[in-house]
Structures are given as C-alpha cells and as structure tokens.
Design a protein around this motif. Structure first.
Motif, PDB file in Angstrom:
ATOM      1  N   GLU A  25      -5.038   3.651   2.209  1.00  0.00           N
ATOM      2  CA  GLU A  25      -5.708   3.425   0.965  1.00  0.00           C
ATOM      3  C   GLU A  25      -6.458   4.738   0.714  1.00  0.00           C
ATOM      4  O   GLU A  25      -6.828   5.148  -0.413  1.00  0.00           O
ATOM      5  CB  GLU A  25      -6.413   2.057   1.008  1.00  0.00           C
ATOM      6  N   VAL A  70      -1.550  -1.639  -5.595  1.00  0.00           N
ATOM      7  CA  VAL A  70      -2.583  -1.613  -4.569  1.00  0.00           C
ATOM      8  C   VAL A  70      -3.582  -2.759  -4.522  1.00  0.00           C
ATOM      9  O   VAL A  70      -3.955  -3.233  -3.561  1.00  0.00           O
ATOM     10  CB  VAL A  70      -3.264  -0.246  -4.582  1.00  0.00           C
ATOM     11  N   LYS A  98     -14.318   0.798  -2.439  1.00  0.00           N
ATOM     12  CA  LYS A  98     -12.820   0.777  -2.000  1.00  0.00           C
ATOM     13  C   LYS A  98     -12.819   1.475  -0.637  1.00  0.00           C
ATOM     14  O   LYS A  98     -11.821   1.080   0.012  1.00  0.00           O
ATOM     15  CB  LYS A  98     -12.186   1.796  -3.071  1.00  0.00           C
ATOM     16  N   HIS A 124      -5.896   0.898   5.859  1.00  0.00           N
ATOM     17  CA  HIS A 124      -7.042   1.412   5.519  1.00  0.00           C
ATOM     18  C   HIS A 124      -6.963   2.770   5.468  1.00  0.00           C
ATOM     19  O   HIS A 124      -7.356   3.664   4.308  1.00  0.00           O
ATOM     20  CB  HIS A 124      -8.143   1.189   6.588  1.00  0.00           C
ATOM     21  N   THR A 140       0.938  -1.081  -0.059  1.00  0.00           N
ATOM     22  CA  THR A 140       0.028  -0.066   0.193  1.00  0.00           C
ATOM     23  C   THR A 140       0.869   1.231  -0.019  1.00  0.00           C
ATOM     24  O   THR A 140       0.623   2.123  -0.671  1.00  0.00           O
ATOM     25  CB  THR A 140      -0.901   0.053   1.283  1.00  0.00           C
TER      26      THR A 140
END
Ligand code: SF4
Lengths: 149, 295
Positions: free
Chosen positions: B224, B96, B183, B221, B76
């Motif tokens: 991202e 990713v 996402k 998270h 990531t």
C-alpha cells in the motif's frame, strides 16, 4: 537459519513488582539502551510477542493472568524472569500471599537476577533467551516437516 | 490488451512492491530512530520481522480470518498492478478500498472486543480518506482533460502530457497529502493500528492476528505504501524523462515529511480526524474541481 532471533518482540507483565524492575525494563527500551537495535519491540499483545518479560513475584491474584498471557503467546516463545522477585520471590518470598518466582506457574527459560535488575542484565537475558528461541524455532520446523511426511 | 497489461503489472508488482515497501519500512524505522536520538534497527529489520512471523506456529482464531486477509493482499497487488501498468486510476482506488474492506471484515470475524474496536476505527479511517481520494482521481482526470480536451483516468496518459497535472491540481494535491497520513497509518491518524508501542487497545485491528496472517498484514502495508507514494509521484509526471526524477524526489520528500509528522504529533480522537479530513476534502476537492468546471 532461524529468523526468530532477529526479531524478538517482547511483552512485559508486572506481577507484584515494586516497580523498580519495571522502570529498568522500560529504560532498556529508551534511547540510552535502545534495544530496537536488535529488533526488539515492545508489544502489548501476547499473540504478537516472542519473549515474555515478567517482573515481580507471583501471587494468588496474578497467577491466572500470567498463565493466560503465556497460553496466548504463540510458539516458539521464551519466558525471562526479570529481577530477583521474579526469579525466586525475592524480598517478598515469605509474604502470606506470595507463591514464589514465575517458575511456580509457567516454565522459565532465563533468569535475570538483581534488585533491581539493571538494563544491561535484561539485555543479556534477552540475548540468551533469543538463543533458546532459535532452538525452539528449529524444533518446531522439524516437527512440522515430520508432520507433513 | 489492457487486461494483459494489468496482469503483467500485477505479477511485477507482486515481486517489486513488497521489496520496495520493505526497504521503505526499513528506512522509516531508521529515520524514526534517528529523530528520537537512537541508533535504530538494521535496514532489513522489517524483512526479518516478516520471516520470523512466517516461522511462528499457526494458531488462527477461526479459519476465515486468514482467507479475508489473503484476499485483501490479492486486491492490494491487483490495485498496484492496475496503477503501475498505467491503467485506470479510479479503478485502482476502488480496488484498494475493497482490500481495506476485506481487512476490516477479517478483524470483525474474530469477535474479539479489541479487534472490533480496531475494526470500527479502521472503518472511520476509510470514511475519512475516501472522499479526498475520489476527488484526487477526478482532479487527475480533469487535469488531463484541460490539456487534451477529453476525460481520461488512465495513469499512462500523464506520460503524454505537455505539463504535469499538479499545475492545475495544487489544492487536490494538498488534500491528498493530508489523507496520506491516514493511509500510511502515521500518527496523529494511526487510530486503528499503530506501530508505536503501547498506545493501542491491545493491538487494534490486528489484535487476533498472529504468525502467517500478521506477516500478510505487514506485506499489505508495504505494498500500500508503495502504491500511495506512486499516486503522489503521478502528479509530477509529464512527457519528459526528467519528470520521473522529479517525481521520485517529490516522493522522497513527502515520505520524509510523513515520518516527521509521525514523530511529532500525538494521536487525535477519531472525531477530529473525520472532521479534518472531510473539511479538507470539501475545501481542497470542491474548490479545485469547481475551478475546472467554471474556468
Ligand atoms: S527485584 Fe527488587 S526492584 Fe525488582 S521488583 Fe523485586 S524488590 Fe523491586
């Protein structure tokens, strides 16, 4: 500084509660009391939880379940007995299959009496539990340091 | 030279990404609470949560789970590095996705039935958003090509364009917004790992993760989210300093929209998600890219 007290995630288990206390526990999570102000989140997963809220008394049926949830929780952890049933067995204490309060199977850190326990009381108990959590967290850190030496 | 930029970008993203992402998560929780008529936690609550998780005892189910999650984190960060150093958008998308795959493997390897349900739902989510995300990268490159004459997936190319890529990519952008909900793990598409209490089979993909591993999942998270919002902003960048402000404003509006969607829609079944995302990808992606080819 210990961060355990800043983000106590709870898991709630209904022993043999009459549902009075359960509703109060959920009320504490609703907008009126909004315990998320203190970082408290209701998780459904013992591995993510720091505080175990038990409502209702322990009986032969749920003894193993309570043990299992407690064992799956990761240290540092704290148990709060919510309602008089969870503290001592309460009104059901002399039923044929009731063993008594939660402390008859797992160690309890904070007792929150009341029938039903009111949300203010639950919040008070959790705040007390959080102090215990901090202590346990510090003890764990010390133990880890000693183990590293 | 490119590799050097990517490495520097990765290091910068490894520091800046989590900080920004953490603040975004804090804003998310605050805004969510206000939408529900609550006061909500402090802005730094996500930070406290992660610090708490790092303090917890280490009880991993097996030794490989943490390695998979750590690898997912590294990929990531690398994807963020590639994107924010102005590198190749397509490569960023692939890296990713690789990170998402490692996350799925981490859940599978624990052999817990609940984590496996979460993992298979996560797989469906990847299947759902991946076509549209690929169309996004292709649409971007074709948008650049329509202005300069040659195809480039480079993110930095946008900064030299006379006009933003969005002008020729309206449909692709709309499609991206649709899959963005998947996402960002927002309801109605938070099938594998929900932040809302008690709508999960135990806790989806993260059922067996605890302490340090769960902290890494949170950080993944955050990063991202920053990266995906970066993709959104990229469509509004052109050769002008003001475009950065415009991009930031769009990103803020999109993030608010996502929080609003999160709070107003109940979770759908995976069939609906998969069909919805593929239909959107087919309509938005194919029509938009078809237009490039025909015109
Ligand atoms: S304490 Fe009272 S309200 Fe609570 S479970 Fe027992 S009987 Fe019900």
């Amino acid at each position: 500084m210990a961060f355990a007290s800043k983000s106590p995630w709870v898991i709630h288990y209904d022993g043999s509660s009459c549902n009075g206390c359960d509703i109060e526990v959920l009320a504490a999570l609703c907008p009126g009391y909004d315990v998320e102000r203190f970082g408290i989140i209701n998780t459904g997963n013992p591995k993510h939880a720091d505080i175990f809220l038990v409502t209702g008394s322990v009986n032969e049926q749920n003894k193993a379940v309570i043990r299992e949830i407690y064992d799956q929780m990761v240290e540092p952890k704290v148990v709060v007995a919510c309602g008089i049933c969870a503290c001592t067995g309460g009104i059901f204490h002399d039923c044929y299959n009731v063993l008594g309060g939660v402390d008859s199977v797992i160690p309890v850190d904070v007792y929150a009496p009341g029938c039903a326990v009111c949300p203010e009381n639950i919040i008070d108990a959790v705040v007390q539990g959080v102090a215990v959590l901090d202590e346990k967290s510090k003890a764990l850190k010390k133990k880890r340091k000693e183990a590293a030496l | 030279m490119d590799l050097f930029y990517v490495l520097v970008g990765t290091v910068v993203f490894a520091v800046g990404g989590p900080v920004l992402g953490c603040l975004l998560a804090g804003i998310d929780r605050k805004v969510t609470a206000r939408m529900q008529g609550r006061v909500g936690p402090s802005l730094l609550q996500p930070y406290y949560d992660v610090r708490k998780l790092l303090e917890k005892d280490r009880v991993a189910v097996n030794s490989s789970e943490e390695v998979y999650v750590a690898t997912a984190l590294v990929f990531t960060l690398l994807a963020g590095g590639i994107f924010f150093s102005g590198g190749n958008l397509l490569l960023c998308v692939f890296v990713v996705t690789l990170s998402a795959l490692f996350f799925i493997v981490a859940a599978w390897c624990t052999r817990s039935p609940y984590a496996e349900v979460g993992a298979s739902r996560e797989t469906l989510q990847v299947m759902a958003y991946e076509p549209m995300v690929l169309f996004m990268a292709i649409g971007y490159a074709l948008g650049i090509a329509s202005m300069t004459g040659f195809l480039s997936f480079d993110v930095r190319a946008a900064f030299y364009m006379p006009a933003p890529v969005i002008l020729s990519n309206v449909l692709v952008f709309a499609g991206l917004l649709f899959v963005l909900t998947i996402k960002l793990r927002k309801s109605p598409f938070d099938l594998s790992y929900s932040h809302h209490a008690h709508q999960e089979l135990v806790k989806g993909v993260t059922t067996e993760m605890s302490g340090r591993t769960l902290a890494m999942v949170e950080i993944i998270h955050w990063c991202e989210n920053v990266l995906f919002l970066g993709w959104v902003g990229l469509f509004f960048i052109w050769n002008s300093a003001a475009s950065i402000l415009l991009a930031l404003a769009v990103v803020a509006a999109v993030y608010f929209l996502e929080i609003w969607i999160d709070n107003n829609f109940a979770r759908v079944k995976w069939q609906a998600m998969l069909k919805g995302a593929w239909v959107v990808a087919l309509v938005a992606g194919v029509v938009n890219i078809g237009a490039f080819v025909v015109l």
